[in-house]
Write a protein that holds these residues in place. Structure first.
Motif, PDB file in Angstrom:
ATOM      1  N   THR A 227     -16.214  -2.255   2.728  1.00 65.70           N
ATOM      2  CA  THR A 227     -15.124  -1.358   2.330  1.00 65.70           C
ATOM      3  C   THR A 227     -15.331  -0.919   0.894  1.00 65.70           C
ATOM      4  O   THR A 227     -15.897  -1.662   0.085  1.00 65.70           O
ATOM      5  N   PRO A 228     -14.876   0.273   0.557  1.00 62.25           N
ATOM      6  CA  PRO A 228     -14.977   0.727  -0.832  1.00 62.25           C
ATOM      7  C   PRO A 228     -14.183  -0.197  -1.750  1.00 62.25           C
ATOM      8  O   PRO A 228     -13.192  -0.818  -1.339  1.00 62.25           O
ATOM      9  N   LEU A 229     -14.593  -0.264  -2.993  1.00 58.05           N
ATOM     10  CA  LEU A 229     -13.948  -1.145  -3.961  1.00 58.05           C
ATOM     11  C   LEU A 229     -12.469  -0.804  -4.152  1.00 58.05           C
ATOM     12  O   LEU A 229     -11.640  -1.690  -4.306  1.00 58.05           O
ATOM     13  N   TRP A 230     -12.120   0.474  -4.084  1.00 60.55           N
ATOM     14  CA  TRP A 230     -10.714   0.839  -4.282  1.00 60.55           C
ATOM     15  C   TRP A 230      -9.836   0.247  -3.189  1.00 60.55           C
ATOM     16  O   TRP A 230      -8.669  -0.073  -3.416  1.00 60.55           O
ATOM     17  N   VAL A 231     -10.400   0.070  -1.989  1.00 61.67           N
ATOM     18  CA  VAL A 231      -9.639  -0.509  -0.888  1.00 61.67           C
ATOM     19  C   VAL A 231      -9.333  -1.977  -1.191  1.00 61.67           C
ATOM     20  O   VAL A 231      -8.211  -2.446  -0.984  1.00 61.67           O
ATOM     21  N   GLU A 232     -10.315  -2.688  -1.710  1.00 58.61           N
ATOM     22  CA  GLU A 232     -10.098  -4.085  -2.088  1.00 58.61           C
ATOM     23  C   GLU A 232      -9.088  -4.188  -3.230  1.00 58.61           C
ATOM     24  O   GLU A 232      -8.248  -5.094  -3.245  1.00 58.61           O
ATOM     25  N   ARG A 233      -9.158  -3.252  -4.177  1.00 60.83           N
ATOM     26  CA  ARG A 233      -8.188  -3.259  -5.276  1.00 60.83           C
ATOM     27  C   ARG A 233      -6.785  -2.967  -4.759  1.00 60.83           C
ATOM     28  O   ARG A 233      -5.805  -3.557  -5.215  1.00 60.83           O
ATOM     29  N   ALA A 234      -6.662  -2.064  -3.793  1.00 61.80           N
ATOM     30  CA  ALA A 234      -5.352  -1.765  -3.204  1.00 61.80           C
ATOM     31  C   ALA A 234      -4.777  -3.008  -2.528  1.00 61.80           C
ATOM     32  O   ALA A 234      -3.581  -3.294  -2.652  1.00 61.80           O
ATOM     33  N   LYS A 235      -5.625  -3.740  -1.825  1.00 62.37           N
ATOM     34  CA  LYS A 235      -5.178  -4.965  -1.172  1.00 62.37           C
ATOM     35  C   LYS A 235      -4.699  -5.978  -2.202  1.00 62.37           C
ATOM     36  O   LYS A 235      -3.651  -6.602  -2.043  1.00 62.37           O
ATOM     37  N   ARG A 236      -5.439  -6.123  -3.287  1.00 66.94           N
ATOM     38  CA  ARG A 236      -5.060  -7.078  -4.324  1.00 66.94           C
ATOM     39  C   ARG A 236      -3.796  -6.645  -5.061  1.00 66.94           C
ATOM     40  O   ARG A 236      -2.977  -7.481  -5.437  1.00 66.94           O
ATOM     41  N   ALA A 237      -3.614  -5.335  -5.236  1.00 64.54           N
ATOM     42  CA  ALA A 237      -2.374  -4.845  -5.864  1.00 64.54           C
ATOM     43  C   ALA A 237      -1.180  -5.191  -4.984  1.00 64.54           C
ATOM     44  O   ALA A 237      -0.119  -5.603  -5.486  1.00 64.54           O
ATOM     45  N   HIS A 238      -1.333  -5.046  -3.680  1.00 64.54           N
ATOM     46  CA  HIS A 238      -0.265  -5.393  -2.740  1.00 64.54           C
ATOM     47  C   HIS A 238       0.032  -6.886  -2.793  1.00 64.54           C
ATOM     48  O   HIS A 238       1.196  -7.304  -2.880  1.00 64.54           O
ATOM     49  N   LEU A 239      -1.004  -7.711  -2.746  1.00 67.60           N
ATOM     50  CA  LEU A 239      -0.810  -9.159  -2.806  1.00 67.60           C
ATOM     51  C   LEU A 239      -0.151  -9.584  -4.115  1.00 67.60           C
ATOM     52  O   LEU A 239       0.711 -10.468  -4.139  1.00 67.60           O
ATOM     53  N   ASN A 240      -0.540  -8.939  -5.214  1.00 68.53           N
ATOM     54  CA  ASN A 240       0.071  -9.247  -6.503  1.00 68.53           C
ATOM     55  C   ASN A 240       1.561  -8.925  -6.496  1.00 68.53           C
ATOM     56  O   ASN A 240       2.378  -9.668  -7.024  1.00 68.53           O
ATOM     57  N   MET A 241       1.921  -7.806  -5.875  1.00 65.49           N
ATOM     58  CA  MET A 241       3.333  -7.430  -5.776  1.00 65.49           C
ATOM     59  C   MET A 241       4.098  -8.439  -4.919  1.00 65.49           C
ATOM     60  O   MET A 241       5.218  -8.823  -5.264  1.00 65.49           O
ATOM     61  N   ILE A 242       3.487  -8.885  -3.839  1.00 64.33           N
ATOM     62  CA  ILE A 242       4.116  -9.890  -2.981  1.00 64.33           C
ATOM     63  C   ILE A 242       4.370 -11.178  -3.765  1.00 64.33           C
ATOM     64  O   ILE A 242       5.406 -11.823  -3.611  1.00 64.33           O
ATOM     65  N   GLU A 243       3.433 -11.548  -4.619  1.00 66.22           N
ATOM     66  CA  GLU A 243       3.581 -12.768  -5.421  1.00 66.22           C
ATOM     67  C   GLU A 243       4.674 -12.634  -6.480  1.00 66.22           C
ATOM     68  O   GLU A 243       5.311 -13.619  -6.850  1.00 66.22           O
ATOM     69  N   THR A 244       4.902 -11.432  -6.964  1.00 64.48           N
ATOM     70  CA  THR A 244       5.854 -11.201  -8.044  1.00 64.48           C
ATOM     71  C   THR A 244       7.279 -10.993  -7.541  1.00 64.48           C
ATOM     72  O   THR A 244       8.247 -11.338  -8.227  1.00 64.48           O
ATOM     73  N   MET A 245       7.424 -10.445  -6.355  1.00 66.58           N
ATOM     74  CA  MET A 245       8.752 -10.102  -5.844  1.00 66.58           C
ATOM     75  C   MET A 245       9.735 -11.270  -5.740  1.00 66.58           C
ATOM     76  O   MET A 245      10.912 -11.091  -6.070  1.00 66.58           O
ATOM     77  N   PRO A 246       9.339 -12.467  -5.324  1.00 67.84           N
ATOM     78  CA  PRO A 246      10.342 -13.537  -5.234  1.00 67.84           C
ATOM     79  C   PRO A 246      11.050 -13.824  -6.562  1.00 67.84           C
ATOM     80  O   PRO A 246      12.267 -14.022  -6.583  1.00 67.84           O
ATOM     81  N   ALA A 247      10.305 -13.826  -7.643  1.00 64.75           N
ATOM     82  CA  ALA A 247      10.926 -14.072  -8.951  1.00 64.75           C
ATOM     83  C   ALA A 247      11.870 -12.937  -9.318  1.00 64.75           C
ATOM     84  O   ALA A 247      12.976 -13.173  -9.824  1.00 64.75           O
ATOM     85  N   PHE A 248      11.451 -11.696  -9.051  1.00 64.27           N
ATOM     86  CA  PHE A 248      12.300 -10.544  -9.357  1.00 64.27           C
ATOM     87  C   PHE A 248      13.577 -10.584  -8.519  1.00 64.27           C
ATOM     88  O   PHE A 248      14.682 -10.394  -9.040  1.00 64.27           O
ATOM     89  N   ILE A 249      13.436 -10.845  -7.247  1.00 63.17           N
ATOM     90  CA  ILE A 249      14.611 -10.935  -6.371  1.00 63.17           C
ATOM     91  C   ILE A 249      15.556 -12.026  -6.872  1.00 63.17           C
ATOM     92  O   ILE A 249      16.770 -11.819  -6.968  1.00 63.17           O
ATOM     93  N   ALA A 250      15.001 -13.174  -7.203  1.00 66.38           N
ATOM     94  CA  ALA A 250      15.830 -14.314  -7.639  1.00 66.38           C
ATOM     95  C   ALA A 250      16.641 -13.985  -8.882  1.00 66.38           C
ATOM     96  O   ALA A 250      17.841 -14.261  -8.932  1.00 66.38           O
ATOM     97  N   VAL A 251      16.011 -13.379  -9.894  1.00 69.49           N
ATOM     98  CA  VAL A 251      16.759 -13.129 -11.136  1.00 69.49           C
ATOM     99  C   VAL A 251      17.779 -12.014 -10.964  1.00 69.49           C
ATOM    100  O   VAL A 251      18.876 -12.085 -11.528  1.00 69.49           O
ATOM    101  N   VAL A 252      17.458 -10.991 -10.179  1.00 69.67           N
ATOM    102  CA  VAL A 252      18.417  -9.900  -9.971  1.00 69.67           C
ATOM    103  C   VAL A 252      19.614 -10.392  -9.164  1.00 69.67           C
ATOM    104  O   VAL A 252      20.770 -10.121  -9.522  1.00 69.67           O
ATOM    105  N   VAL A 253      19.362 -11.134  -8.110  1.00 65.50           N
ATOM    106  CA  VAL A 253      20.463 -11.656  -7.297  1.00 65.50           C
ATOM    107  C   VAL A 253      21.306 -12.640  -8.117  1.00 65.50           C
ATOM    108  O   VAL A 253      22.538 -12.592  -8.073  1.00 65.50           O
ATOM    109  N   ALA A 254      20.653 -13.510  -8.868  1.00 60.85           N
ATOM    110  CA  ALA A 254      21.399 -14.462  -9.712  1.00 60.85           C
ATOM    111  C   ALA A 254      22.247 -13.728 -10.740  1.00 60.85           C
ATOM    112  O   ALA A 254      23.400 -14.093 -10.972  1.00 60.85           O
ATOM    113  N   ALA A 255      21.699 -12.684 -11.339  1.00 60.49           N
ATOM    114  CA  ALA A 255      22.474 -11.907 -12.315  1.00 60.49           C
ATOM    115  C   ALA A 255      23.684 -11.268 -11.651  1.00 60.49           C
ATOM    116  O   ALA A 255      24.774 -11.225 -12.235  1.00 60.49           O
ATOM    117  N   GLY A 256      23.508 -10.785 -10.443  1.00 68.03           N
ATOM    118  CA  GLY A 256      24.628 -10.195  -9.717  1.00 68.03           C
ATOM    119  C   GLY A 256      25.692 -11.215  -9.364  1.00 68.03           C
ATOM    120  O   GLY A 256      26.889 -10.939  -9.463  1.00 68.03           O
TER     121      GLY A 256
END
Length: 135
Positions: free
Chosen positions: A50-79
């Motif tokens: 696969t082209p390198l950009w495809v692998e980078r897109a996959k890693r960007a998605h995985l990075n977002m998945i890893e970050t979302m739980p913390a973001f969800i937790a602080v926003v919900v807690a603030a609410g």
């Protein structure tokens, strides 16, 4: 808090949509019949290149998945905690979303100099929102 929840929802949509580039690329690289039957023969040992950009897109998605739980937790807690921090939380939730959108674009395009600083802005946004809850 309405603004914070709005950007929480947008961030969730971004998370779901970030798989689209690499899944679409995979469909074209593997061919539709192979794609629809899960994996090509010999996968993952003999995965089609696969082209390198495809692998980078996959890693960007995985990075977002890893970050979302913390973001969800602080926003919900603030609410849930209420208080007078709603405007601040909303601003930082917007900053988080913009930084994550920029991170995905920068990551997929392969701009390494900007990738880490943009990620750190989103990380800082989570910390600032979290501080609104605990301080």
């Amino acid at each position: 808090m309405e603004t914070a929840y709005y950007y929480l929802a947008l961030s969730g949509l971004l998370t779901v949509l970030l798989w689209t580039p690499y899944i679409t690329a995979r469909m074209f690289i593997w061919g539709i019949p192979t794609f629809l039957h899960n994996y090509p023969e010999g996968f993952p040992a003999q995965e089609p290149e696969t082209p390198l950009w495809v692998e980078r897109a996959k890693r960007a998605h995985l990075n977002m998945i890893e970050t979302m739980p913390a973001f969800i937790a602080v926003v919900v807690a603030a609410g849930l905690m209420g208080g007078n921090s709603g405007v601040t939380v909303g601003i930082w939730a917007e900053i988080f979303f913009i930084a994550r959108l920029a991170h995905a674009i920068v990551y997929i395009l392969g701009i390494p100099v900007l990738r880490t600083p943009v990620y750190l802005v989103s990380w800082a946004a989570i910390l600032v929102i979290g501080a609104q809850v605990v301080l």
